[in-house]
Design a protein around this motif. Sequence first.
Motif, mmCIF file in Angstrom:
data_model
loop_
_atom_site.group_PDB
_atom_site.id
_atom_site.type_symbol
_atom_site.label_atom_id
_atom_site.label_comp_id
_atom_site.label_asym_id
_atom_site.label_seq_id
_atom_site.Cartn_x
_atom_site.Cartn_y
_atom_site.Cartn_z
ATOM 1 N N LEU A 1 0.844 -1.198 0.000
ATOM 2 C CA LEU A 1 0.000 0.000 0.000
ATOM 3 C C LEU A 1 0.879 1.247 0.000
ATOM 4 N N THR A 2 0.414 2.294 -0.663
ATOM 5 C CA THR A 2 1.151 3.558 -0.645
ATOM 6 C C THR A 2 0.912 4.272 0.685
ATOM 7 N N ASP A 3 1.728 5.274 0.958
ATOM 8 C CA ASP A 3 1.546 6.043 2.188
ATOM 9 C C ASP A 3 0.174 6.698 2.222
ATOM 10 N N ALA A 4 -0.269 7.232 1.095
ATOM 11 C CA ALA A 4 -1.580 7.896 1.045
ATOM 12 C C ALA A 4 -2.700 6.888 1.293
ATOM 13 N N GLU A 5 -2.562 5.691 0.729
ATOM 14 C CA GLU A 5 -3.581 4.660 0.934
ATOM 15 C C GLU A 5 -3.605 4.214 2.389
ATOM 16 N N ARG A 6 -2.434 4.053 2.981
ATOM 17 C CA ARG A 6 -2.379 3.650 4.384
ATOM 18 C C ARG A 6 -2.984 4.730 5.283
ATOM 19 N N ALA A 7 -2.759 5.989 4.929
ATOM 20 C CA ALA A 7 -3.332 7.078 5.717
ATOM 21 C C ALA A 7 -4.853 7.049 5.650
ATOM 22 N N LYS A 8 -5.389 6.803 4.469
ATOM 23 C CA LYS A 8 -6.849 6.758 4.312
ATOM 24 C C LYS A 8 -7.427 5.546 5.046
ATOM 25 N N LEU A 9 -6.762 4.405 4.963
ATOM 26 C CA LEU A 9 -7.232 3.217 5.665
ATOM 27 C C LEU A 9 -7.129 3.396 7.173
ATOM 28 N N SER A 10 -6.103 4.090 7.628
ATOM 29 C CA SER A 10 -5.984 4.392 9.066
ATOM 30 C C SER A 10 -7.139 5.262 9.523
ATOM 31 N N GLN A 11 -7.521 6.207 8.687
ATOM 32 C CA GLN A 11 -8.658 7.075 9.000
ATOM 33 C C GLN A 11 -9.942 6.252 9.103
ATOM 34 N N LEU A 12 -10.117 5.317 8.175
ATOM 35 C CA LEU A 12 -11.293 4.445 8.205
ATOM 36 C C LEU A 12 -11.294 3.598 9.471
ATOM 37 N N ARG A 13 -10.159 2.975 9.795
ATOM 38 C CA ARG A 13 -10.116 2.123 10.974
ATOM 39 C C ARG A 13 -10.398 2.923 12.244
ATOM 40 N N ALA A 14 -9.828 4.121 12.341
ATOM 41 C CA ALA A 14 -10.047 4.952 13.529
ATOM 42 C C ALA A 14 -11.528 5.286 13.682
ATOM 43 N N TYR A 15 -12.189 5.613 12.569
ATOM 44 C CA TYR A 15 -13.618 5.917 12.658
ATOM 45 C C TYR A 15 -14.409 4.691 13.109
ATOM 46 N N LEU A 16 -14.122 3.546 12.518
ATOM 47 C CA LEU A 16 -14.855 2.326 12.865
ATOM 48 C C LEU A 16 -14.640 1.955 14.330
ATOM 49 N N ASP A 17 -13.395 2.025 14.789
ATOM 50 C CA ASP A 17 -13.092 1.639 16.170
ATOM 51 C C ASP A 17 -13.710 2.594 17.182
ATOM 52 N N GLU A 18 -13.755 3.864 16.835
ATOM 53 C CA GLU A 18 -14.266 4.856 17.783
ATOM 54 C C GLU A 18 -15.786 4.959 17.784
ATOM 55 N N ASN A 19 -16.414 4.703 16.646
ATOM 56 C CA ASN A 19 -17.840 4.973 16.529
ATOM 57 C C ASN A 19 -18.719 3.733 16.347
ATOM 58 N N VAL A 20 -18.213 2.747 15.622
ATOM 59 C CA VAL A 20 -19.049 1.582 15.310
ATOM 60 C C VAL A 20 -18.776 0.417 16.263
ATOM 61 N N ARG A 21 -17.517 0.126 16.523
ATOM 62 C CA ARG A 21 -17.185 -1.015 17.366
ATOM 63 C C ARG A 21 -17.894 -0.985 18.726
ATOM 64 N N PRO A 22 -18.005 0.177 19.395
ATOM 65 C CA PRO A 22 -18.653 0.180 20.712
ATOM 66 C C PRO A 22 -20.123 -0.229 20.707
ATOM 67 N N VAL A 23 -20.801 -0.170 19.551
ATOM 68 C CA VAL A 23 -22.236 -0.488 19.523
ATOM 69 C C VAL A 23 -22.517 -1.845 18.886
ATOM 70 N N LEU A 24 -21.478 -2.557 18.448
ATOM 71 C CA LEU A 24 -21.699 -3.784 17.688
ATOM 72 C C LEU A 24 -22.452 -4.852 18.471
ATOM 73 N N VAL A 25 -22.085 -5.071 19.715
ATOM 74 C CA VAL A 25 -22.701 -6.165 20.485
ATOM 75 C C VAL A 25 -24.197 -5.942 20.636
ATOM 76 N N GLU A 26 -24.584 -4.755 21.081
ATOM 77 C CA GLU A 26 -26.005 -4.486 21.282
ATOM 78 C C GLU A 26 -26.773 -4.518 19.969
ATOM 79 N N ARG A 27 -26.201 -3.947 18.942
ATOM 80 C CA ARG A 27 -26.912 -3.930 17.663
ATOM 81 C C ARG A 27 -27.007 -5.323 17.052
#
Length: 390
Positions: free
Chosen positions: A17-43
């Motif tokens: 992966l390029t640096d730019a691609e890794r940066a974008k994927l890091s942004q995606l992972r951070a959003y998922l971990d901070e916003n979606v992961r905490p609600v997964l069990v209940e949902r």
Amino acid sequence: MTGLDYPGDVLGFANDLTDAERAKLSQLRAYLDENVRPVLVERWERGESLADFRKPLAGLHLLDDPSVLQADGSLRPLYRGFVTLELCRLDLAMSITYGGQVGMFRTLVHAGGSPEQIAAWDPGILDFTFTGCFALNEPDHGSDVAGGMATTARRDGDRWILNGAKRWIGNATISDNLCIIAREEGGERVLAFVVPSDSPGVTRSVIAHKAAARMVHNADIALQDVVVPEERRLPRIEGFADINRAFRKLRADIAWSAAGMQLGAYAAAIDYAQRREQFGRPIAGFQLIQQKLVQMVANIAQTLALAVRTAEHPIADDVSPSLVKLIAADRLRETVALARETMGGNGILLTGDAVRFFADAEAMYTFEGTREMNTLIVGRALTGRSAFTR
């Protein structure tokens, strides 16, 4: 770059992966971990949709950020595959909820639509103001839908009248448009229509009591004398050959999805094995546990190899996808079972993550062609003899 590691990717596919691609994927992972992961069990327990996360994900510009676009405006297949992998590493439902729109629906519009339709609809597809899903399967026709489609389209002047039913349609109740595949009455063509979901005669109902992909709202769709104007027909779809052509470029996503789910299950298992103590030491130090972890990583390596190969060398036939799906689904099913085993009795708790992947693997194992159908397709290609019917 920190913040984007892939435990289990022992062959280092992510290193390309390029640096730019890794940066974008890091942004995606951070959003998922901070916003979606905490609600997964209940949902997951409630079977509640993740649709409210679609627009925030669209706001990340995963597919249209200039930093990840090539000179011709396209995305590198490797990067696009890792977007799918990241979503599935969190949960299969998140990938289907987001990817069913910008992957499957968008691909069909681009492959089958007129230039005017694409220009009018594509911006809304990317920002989720023009939502849609793909409706092919029927209550009585799944694997044999190509030869037994019961949904019909009758020409009536400058409009069409649709009748029939569709089943197991992902995202149908959260989409403003339904891409309905129907057989032309009195003709041999198979056509595609982008039907507003609030059209008179359209009824949608969520399929209840699912044990897998619970946060995906698969639906039954009933169509009774639904009127669709000609300008809502995708003019470059006139048969199953056109549909297959449209989706060849997405076939590698099956392997990316299976790899992502395996990575998620492995991460849960290795973390648990390092923390859980039995007989006075972490279970990660026992041979039987290490054997499971090694087998999981071997499966991940095989699945990622398939994913990367088919992404960088696009599939150009209708047989190879069946082999890819068969292998990837087998490896997935084994990996998630081993992850669940590694965690013992705690492995059946949703809070441990592994059991979500364990359950959802059953959906992946069946959709996009059952193992039996894919076996028959590959078997026919190998022998020149069809075993579909007697």
